[in-house]
Enzyme design. Structure first.
Site, PDB file in Angstrom:
ATOM      1  N   PHE A 142     -19.720  15.035  14.934  1.00  0.00           N
ATOM      2  CA  PHE A 142     -20.675  16.148  15.008  1.00  0.00           C
ATOM      3  C   PHE A 142     -21.976  15.625  15.596  1.00  0.00           C
ATOM      4  O   PHE A 142     -22.672  14.825  14.968  1.00  0.00           O
ATOM      5  CB  PHE A 142     -20.938  16.808  13.647  1.00  0.00           C
ATOM      6  CG  PHE A 142     -21.865  17.996  13.799  1.00  0.00           C
ATOM      7  CD1 PHE A 142     -21.368  19.250  14.120  1.00  0.00           C
ATOM      8  CD2 PHE A 142     -23.242  17.849  13.703  1.00  0.00           C
ATOM      9  CE1 PHE A 142     -22.221  20.342  14.333  1.00  0.00           C
ATOM     10  CE2 PHE A 142     -24.105  18.933  13.915  1.00  0.00           C
ATOM     11  CZ  PHE A 142     -23.591  20.178  14.223  1.00  0.00           C
ATOM     12  N   ASP A 227     -25.818   7.675  16.529  1.00  0.00           N
ATOM     13  CA  ASP A 227     -26.387   8.956  16.109  1.00  0.00           C
ATOM     14  C   ASP A 227     -26.727   8.846  14.624  1.00  0.00           C
ATOM     15  O   ASP A 227     -25.861   8.960  13.765  1.00  0.00           O
ATOM     16  CB  ASP A 227     -25.401  10.097  16.375  1.00  0.00           C
ATOM     17  CG  ASP A 227     -25.985  11.463  15.973  1.00  0.00           C
ATOM     18  OD1 ASP A 227     -27.020  11.486  15.262  1.00  0.00           O
ATOM     19  OD2 ASP A 227     -25.404  12.496  16.354  1.00  0.00           O
ATOM     20  N   LYS A 256     -33.728  15.275  11.961  1.00  0.00           N
ATOM     21  CA  LYS A 256     -33.695  15.757  10.574  1.00  0.00           C
ATOM     22  C   LYS A 256     -34.870  15.278   9.728  1.00  0.00           C
ATOM     23  O   LYS A 256     -35.950  15.837   9.837  1.00  0.00           O
ATOM     24  CB  LYS A 256     -32.341  15.425   9.948  1.00  0.00           C
ATOM     25  CG  LYS A 256     -31.217  16.188  10.661  1.00  0.00           C
ATOM     26  CD  LYS A 256     -30.004  16.510   9.822  1.00  0.00           C
ATOM     27  CE  LYS A 256     -29.182  17.615  10.465  1.00  0.00           C
ATOM     28  NZ  LYS A 256     -27.933  17.193  11.033  1.00  0.00           N
TER      29      LYS A 256
HETATM   30  C1  PLP Z   1     -27.462  17.673  12.342  1.00  0.00           C
HETATM   31  C2  PLP Z   1     -26.911  16.675  13.284  1.00  0.00           C
HETATM   32  C3  PLP Z   1     -27.125  16.774  14.669  1.00  0.00           C
HETATM   33  C4  PLP Z   1     -27.812  17.964  15.306  1.00  0.00           C
HETATM   34  O1  PLP Z   1     -29.120  18.169  14.856  1.00  0.00           O
HETATM   35  P1  PLP Z   1     -29.806  19.600  15.074  1.00  0.00           P
HETATM   36  O2  PLP Z   1     -31.227  19.383  14.637  1.00  0.00           O
HETATM   37  O3  PLP Z   1     -29.067  20.571  14.197  1.00  0.00           O
HETATM   38  O4  PLP Z   1     -29.683  19.945  16.511  1.00  0.00           O
HETATM   39  C5  PLP Z   1     -26.649  15.768  15.481  1.00  0.00           C
HETATM   40  N1  PLP Z   1     -25.986  14.725  14.965  1.00  0.00           N
HETATM   41  C6  PLP Z   1     -25.748  14.589  13.638  1.00  0.00           C
HETATM   42  C7  PLP Z   1     -25.023  13.389  13.128  1.00  0.00           C
HETATM   43  C8  PLP Z   1     -26.191  15.574  12.752  1.00  0.00           C
HETATM   44  O5  PLP Z   1     -25.923  15.467  11.444  1.00  0.00           O
END
Ligand code: PLP
Length: 401
Positions: A142, A227, A256
Site C-alpha cells: 500500500f 516507504d 502521516k
Molecule cells: C497511508 C500510507 C500512504 C499514503 O499516504 P496518504 O497521506 O494517505 O496519501 C503511503 N504509504 C503507506 C505505507 C501508508 O501507510
C-alpha cells in the site's frame, strides 16, 4: 431536536461519495489517546488515523506551534522563501541523517516524488535508456491512491476500473529476496518497499529481509526506497523501521505523523547524489509543499517525538501491550504480532469476519479497525500509558473471548 449518531451517518451516506465504510462512531472531540463521540461517549483511539496521530490528539505543543504560526504567516508558495521551511528541513535531515529533504503534503505525493526521483536518477546517473526505467515493488503493497500508485497495487479493490496504468513497475512477492534478485535488470532503478506492510495487515517480513534486499540493490546499483509513511517516526520502536536492520535506504518516504495529527505534511529524504541528480528548478513541486504553517507544525511534531522519548515509549508500551494481548484466553485468536506499537491480532478463519469484532470493539469503547478478513490492527498514539492499555485490554478481552 439534537442530531443522533444515525442522523450524521445518514447525511454522510447521502452527500458523500461512498469510498469509505466507516465504523459507526461520530467523533466530535479528541485529546491524547481519547476521543468523544456525538453522544458524549468516551473511547480509546487504537488506530491513530493509520499512525498519523503518533503524538496523540491535539498535542498541546503542536497546537501551540500551529496557533502561533497561524497568527503570523500560513502560505507563500515556493515562488518565495519563508522563514519556517529551512529550520524544519534542517531538523528533519539532522534527525534522520540525510543531506536533503523535499517537502510535500500527502503520503501519496511523497511516494510519487520518490518514483520521479528514482527515474531521473536512473536516466542521469545510471544511464538507463530513455523511458525504460523499472521500479520493483511488492505484492500486497500500500503506497497510496494516485493512478500511478494504484496501478502497481495487487488489490483489485484499490485499482479495479481505474486503468490504464503507468508502465515501468514490476511486482514481486513480499519477503522473498530471491524474487528481488531475479527481477532486477540493467534498467532497474529502484526497489520500493514497506518495512512492515501496515495496510496488508501488519505483515512482517522474515528477519534479515530488509538487509538482504538492501545488499542485493547495492550489488546491482539500484536505489532502495523505504516507504516509512506508516512505520516511521517511532511507530515501530525506532525512528524508522529500517533501522531495526541497520541499513540506510537511498530514499525514504515520510508522512502521516510528520503532520502531528494536525495537518498533511510529507517528505522524501535522500542524500545529494540522488536528490541533486533528480530535481532541478521547475521539474517538481506542490503549491502547499513546504508552506510555513506545515513546517511549523511538523517541526513541533518532531520535537514532541524526541522530547517525550516516544520512540522508547513505543518499544516499551508495545511489548507491554502485546504481552497483555497474548494473555487473553481465546481460541479465536491465532496470533499476536507486531513491532513497537504497530500491532495486529490475527483471528482464526473459524472466528468469522474481523469486522464483527471491530464493530463490537467500537461499541465497547475501543476504536480499532480490521484489515482484510481476519486481522485487527491496534496502533494507539505513542503517548499511551500502561493504565490506558489496561483500560483497552479489559474491553478487548471481553470482545475477543
Ligand atoms: C497511508 C500510507 C500512504 C499514503 O499516504 P496518504 O497521506 O494517505 O496519501 C503511503 N504509504 C503507506 C505505507 C501508508 O501507510
Amino acid at each position: 431536536m439534537t442530531r443522533t449518531t444515525q442522523d450524521y451517518i445518514n447525511e454522510v451516506d447521502k452527500v458523500s461519495a461512498h469510498n469509505y465504510h466507516p465504523l459507526p462512531a461520530v467523533i466530535v472531540k479528541g485529546e491524547g489517546v481519547w476521543v468523544w463521540d456525538v453522544e458524549g461517549k468516551k473511547s480509546i483511539d487504537m488506530l491513530s488515523a493509520y499512525s498519523a496521530l503518533n503524538q496523540g490528539h491535539r498535542h498541546p505543543k503542536i497546537i501551540a506551534a500551529a496557533k502561533k504560526q497561524m497568527d503570523t504567516l500560513t502560505l507563500t508558495s515556493r515562488a518565495f522563501h519563508n522563514d519556517q521551511m529551512g529550520p524544519f528541513l534542517a531538523k528533519l535531515t539532522k534527525l534522520s541523517g540525510y543531506d536533503k529533504a523535499l517537502p510535500m503534503c500527502t503520503g501519496a505525493e511523497a511516494v510519487e516524488t520518490a518514483i520521479k526521483a528514482a527515474r531521473r536518477w536512473g536516466y542521469k546517473v545510471k544511464k538507463v535508456p530513455d523511458n525504460k526505467a523499472e521500479i520493483i515493488v511488492c505484492a500486497d503493497n500500500f503506497h497510496g491512491r494516485t493512478t500511478t500508485i494504484v496501478g502497481f497495487s495487487t488489490d483489485p479493490v484499490c485499482n479495479g476500473g481505474f486503468g490504464p496504468f503507468t508502465p515501468g513497475f514490476k511486482i514481486i512477492p513480499y519477503g522473498d529476496v530471491k524474487a528481488l534478485e531475479a527481477a532486477i535488470t540493467p534498467n532497474t532503478v529502484g526497489f520500493m518497499v514497506e518495512p512492515i506492510q501496515g495496510e496488508a495487515g501488519v505483515k512482517m517480513p522474515p528477519d534479515g529481509y530488509l538487509k538482504a534486499c538492501y545488499n542485493v540493490t547495492k550489488k546491482n546499483n539500484v536505489l532502495f526506497i523505504a516507504d516509512e509513511i506508516q512505520t516511521g517516526l517511532g511507530r515501530t520502536g525506532k525512528l524508522f523501521c529500517y533501522q531495526h536492520e541497520g541499513i540506510k535506504p537511498e530514499i525514504v518516504c515520510v508522512g502521516k505523523a510528520l503532520g502531528g495529527g494536525l495537518y498533511p505534511v510529507s517528505a522524501i529524504l535522500a542524500d545529494d547524489p540522488v536528490m541533486m541528480a533528480a530535481f532541478e528548478w521547475g521539474n517538481h513541486g506542490s503549491t502547499f509543499g513546504g508552506n510555513p504553517l506545515a513546517c511549523a507544525i511538523a517541526s513541533a511534531a518532531l520535537d514532541v517525538i524526541i522530547d517525550e522519548k516516544l520512540i522508547d515509549r513505543s518499544n516499551e508500551m508495545g511489548e507491554y501491550f502485546r504481552g497483555k494481548l497474548r494473555a487473553i484466553k481465546s481460541d479465536k485468536i491465532k496470533e499476536v504480532r507486531g513491532r513497537g506499537l504497530l500491532i495486529a491480532v490475527e483471528m482464526t478463519k473459524e472466528a468469522g469476519h474481523a469486522r464483527n469484532y471491530t464493530e463490537k470493539l467500537v461499541a465497547s469503547g475501543v476504536l480499532a479497525k480490521e484489515t482484510h478478513e481476519t486481522t485487527i490492527r491496534f496502533a494507539p498514539p505513542l503517548v499511551i500509558t500502561k493504565k490506558e492499555i489496561d483500560w483497552a485490554v479489559e474491553r478487548i478481552a471481553k470482545v475477543l473471548a
